[in-house]
Design a protein around this motif. Structure first.
Motif, PDB file in Angstrom:
ATOM      1  N   LEU A 156     -27.947 -78.127 -12.693  1.00 22.16           N
ATOM      2  CA  LEU A 156     -26.945 -77.108 -12.391  1.00 22.16           C
ATOM      3  C   LEU A 156     -26.211 -76.199 -13.586  1.00 22.16           C
ATOM      4  O   LEU A 156     -25.739 -75.451 -13.186  1.00 22.16           O
ATOM      5  CB  LEU A 156     -26.041 -77.809 -11.382  1.00 22.16           C
ATOM      6  CG  LEU A 156     -26.624 -78.494 -10.092  1.00 22.16           C
ATOM      7  CD1 LEU A 156     -25.504 -79.080  -9.271  1.00 22.16           C
ATOM      8  CD2 LEU A 156     -27.398 -77.390  -9.177  1.00 22.16           C
ATOM      9  N   ASP A 157     -26.077 -77.012 -14.690  1.00 22.63           N
ATOM     10  CA  ASP A 157     -25.451 -76.260 -15.799  1.00 22.63           C
ATOM     11  C   ASP A 157     -26.296 -75.282 -16.342  1.00 22.63           C
ATOM     12  O   ASP A 157     -25.864 -74.794 -17.455  1.00 22.63           O
ATOM     13  CB  ASP A 157     -24.682 -77.301 -16.537  1.00 22.63           C
ATOM     14  CG  ASP A 157     -23.720 -77.873 -16.058  1.00 22.63           C
ATOM     15  OD1 ASP A 157     -22.945 -77.502 -15.154  1.00 22.63           O
ATOM     16  OD2 ASP A 157     -23.347 -79.236 -16.216  1.00 22.63           O
ATOM     17  N   ASP A 158     -27.706 -75.443 -16.195  1.00 23.95           N
ATOM     18  CA  ASP A 158     -28.669 -74.542 -16.867  1.00 23.95           C
ATOM     19  C   ASP A 158     -28.366 -73.176 -16.550  1.00 23.95           C
ATOM     20  O   ASP A 158     -27.741 -72.880 -15.159  1.00 23.95           O
ATOM     21  CB  ASP A 158     -30.147 -74.772 -16.454  1.00 23.95           C
ATOM     22  CG  ASP A 158     -30.587 -76.225 -17.244  1.00 23.95           C
ATOM     23  OD1 ASP A 158     -29.897 -76.631 -18.099  1.00 23.95           O
ATOM     24  OD2 ASP A 158     -31.629 -76.455 -16.879  1.00 23.95           O
ATOM     25  N   ALA A 159     -28.733 -71.870 -17.298  1.00 21.56           N
ATOM     26  CA  ALA A 159     -28.094 -70.756 -16.985  1.00 21.56           C
ATOM     27  C   ALA A 159     -29.217 -70.133 -15.641  1.00 21.56           C
ATOM     28  O   ALA A 159     -30.501 -70.465 -15.505  1.00 21.56           O
ATOM     29  CB  ALA A 159     -28.552 -69.778 -18.193  1.00 21.56           C
ATOM     30  N   GLY A 160     -28.675 -69.476 -14.975  1.00 22.81           N
ATOM     31  CA  GLY A 160     -29.569 -68.895 -13.660  1.00 22.81           C
ATOM     32  C   GLY A 160     -30.592 -68.233 -14.232  1.00 22.81           C
ATOM     33  O   GLY A 160     -31.666 -67.975 -13.594  1.00 22.81           O
ATOM     34  N   GLY A 161     -30.576 -67.389 -15.571  1.00 21.65           N
ATOM     35  CA  GLY A 161     -31.579 -66.439 -15.748  1.00 21.65           C
ATOM     36  C   GLY A 161     -32.737 -67.359 -16.501  1.00 21.65           C
ATOM     37  O   GLY A 161     -33.691 -66.666 -16.557  1.00 21.65           O
ATOM     38  N   ALA A 162     -32.615 -68.741 -16.424  1.00 17.94           N
ATOM     39  CA  ALA A 162     -33.939 -69.330 -17.059  1.00 17.94           C
ATOM     40  C   ALA A 162     -34.989 -69.755 -15.980  1.00 17.94           C
ATOM     41  O   ALA A 162     -35.788 -70.341 -16.200  1.00 17.94           O
ATOM     42  CB  ALA A 162     -33.284 -70.652 -17.827  1.00 17.94           C
ATOM     43  N   LEU A 163     -34.298 -69.480 -14.609  1.00 14.42           N
ATOM     44  CA  LEU A 163     -35.064 -69.937 -13.509  1.00 14.42           C
ATOM     45  C   LEU A 163     -36.410 -69.013 -13.517  1.00 14.42           C
ATOM     46  O   LEU A 163     -36.243 -67.684 -13.941  1.00 14.42           O
ATOM     47  CB  LEU A 163     -34.150 -69.897 -12.042  1.00 14.42           C
ATOM     48  CG  LEU A 163     -33.251 -70.860 -12.151  1.00 14.42           C
ATOM     49  CD1 LEU A 163     -32.407 -70.655 -10.938  1.00 14.42           C
ATOM     50  CD2 LEU A 163     -33.869 -72.416 -12.251  1.00 14.42           C
TER      51      LEU A 163
END
Length: 271
Positions: A156-163
């Motif tokens: 959940l702490d990963d960047a949204g743009g990495a999805l």
């Protein structure tokens, strides 16, 4: 944790699906007349699909439903849009309050790329000045409803743009759902996605379509058949504004419509 009942939102919309009704809605961009006297009832807790060729005013109509049309300097409109019987364009009604109740998911996923997945989900609350008593529960519930929780719960702490693109679109759906809207508008949400991502978003629509009111623009006739309860067929002639040719239950619209132009369109003979 039970994610089927909404965590308490402080200052959010009243819970539950809302009816949305267009009465004589017409629209212009400057002198360009783009929609002519649209009458359409979008029933609560149902999915209504707006179908028709490109350029017939479907997306313009969708943006009218949550007052985004007025953000274009040259735009104007006539008629009424009733949200549970109250005109969203009535004097004294704030557009921000309307958009809390009527959310929007766009054709191209637009998460905040530098924000974490968790903060993306909660970002809508900050913009709408809504508080929650349990942010973690709200994040889990919203991602679960959007069909994304199992894929991202450990990052959940990963960047949204990495999805991936499909995951980003579901993250945008989760962000919209977190605010607790009564209606969710979707403008071709699967047009840029692969078949697997499209299937997952259609599963999300099927899940939320009984909990809130959904209005979706789609050019994919198979998708309209799969996800919607009702359809409205928009059509515009050359140098003429868009109009609704026919509307009704999806089954009837695709099997025995009353207007031959509807049958020609849903059968792929034009458009």
């Amino acid at each position: 944790m039970d994610t089927t009942s909404a965590p308490l939102l402080v200052g959010g919309p009243p819970p539950g699906p809302a009816g949305l009704t267009a009465v004589g809605v017409s629209a212009w961009f400057g002198d360009n007349y783009v929609l002519d006297r649209i009458d359409l009832e979008m029933a609560p807790a149902q999915v209504t699909a707006l179908i028709g060729p490109s350029g017939c005013g479907k997306s313009t109509f969708l943006r009218i439903l949550n007052r985004m049309h007025e953000l274009v300097a040259s735009a104007s409109l006539g008629g009424e849009v009733l949200l549970d019987g109250r005109d969203i364009y009535a004097e004294g009604t704030r557009s921000q309050d309307v958009r809390k109740r009527v959310g929007m998911v766009f054709q191209k996923p637009n998460p905040f790329p530098a924000l974490s997945i968790r903060d993306n989900v909660l970002s809508g609350l900050k913009l709408a000045r809504i508080k929650t008593t349990d942010a973690d529960a709200l994040v889990e519930q919203s991602l679960t409803r959007a069909g994304l929780w199992r894929e991202v719960r450990d990052r959940l702490d990963d960047a949204g743009g990495a999805l991936s693109g499909g995951q980003q679109q579901r993250l945008c759906i989760a962000r919209s759902l977190a605010v607790g809207p009564n209606v969710l508008l979707m403008d071709e949400p699967c047009s840029a996605l692969d078949p697997t991502s499209t299937r997952r978003i259609e599963e999300t629509i099927a899940e939320i379509g009984h909990q809130i009111t959904v209005v979706i623009v789609t050019h994919n006739m198979q998708q309209a058949q799969r996800v919607s309860d009702r359809c409205a067929f928009f059509l515009a002639g050359e140098n003429e504004p868009g109009r609704i040719v026919e509307q009704g239950t999806t089954d009837v619209m695709f099997t025995s419509p009353s207007d031959p132009r509807t049958l020609d369109y849903v059968s792929g003979r034009f458009g």
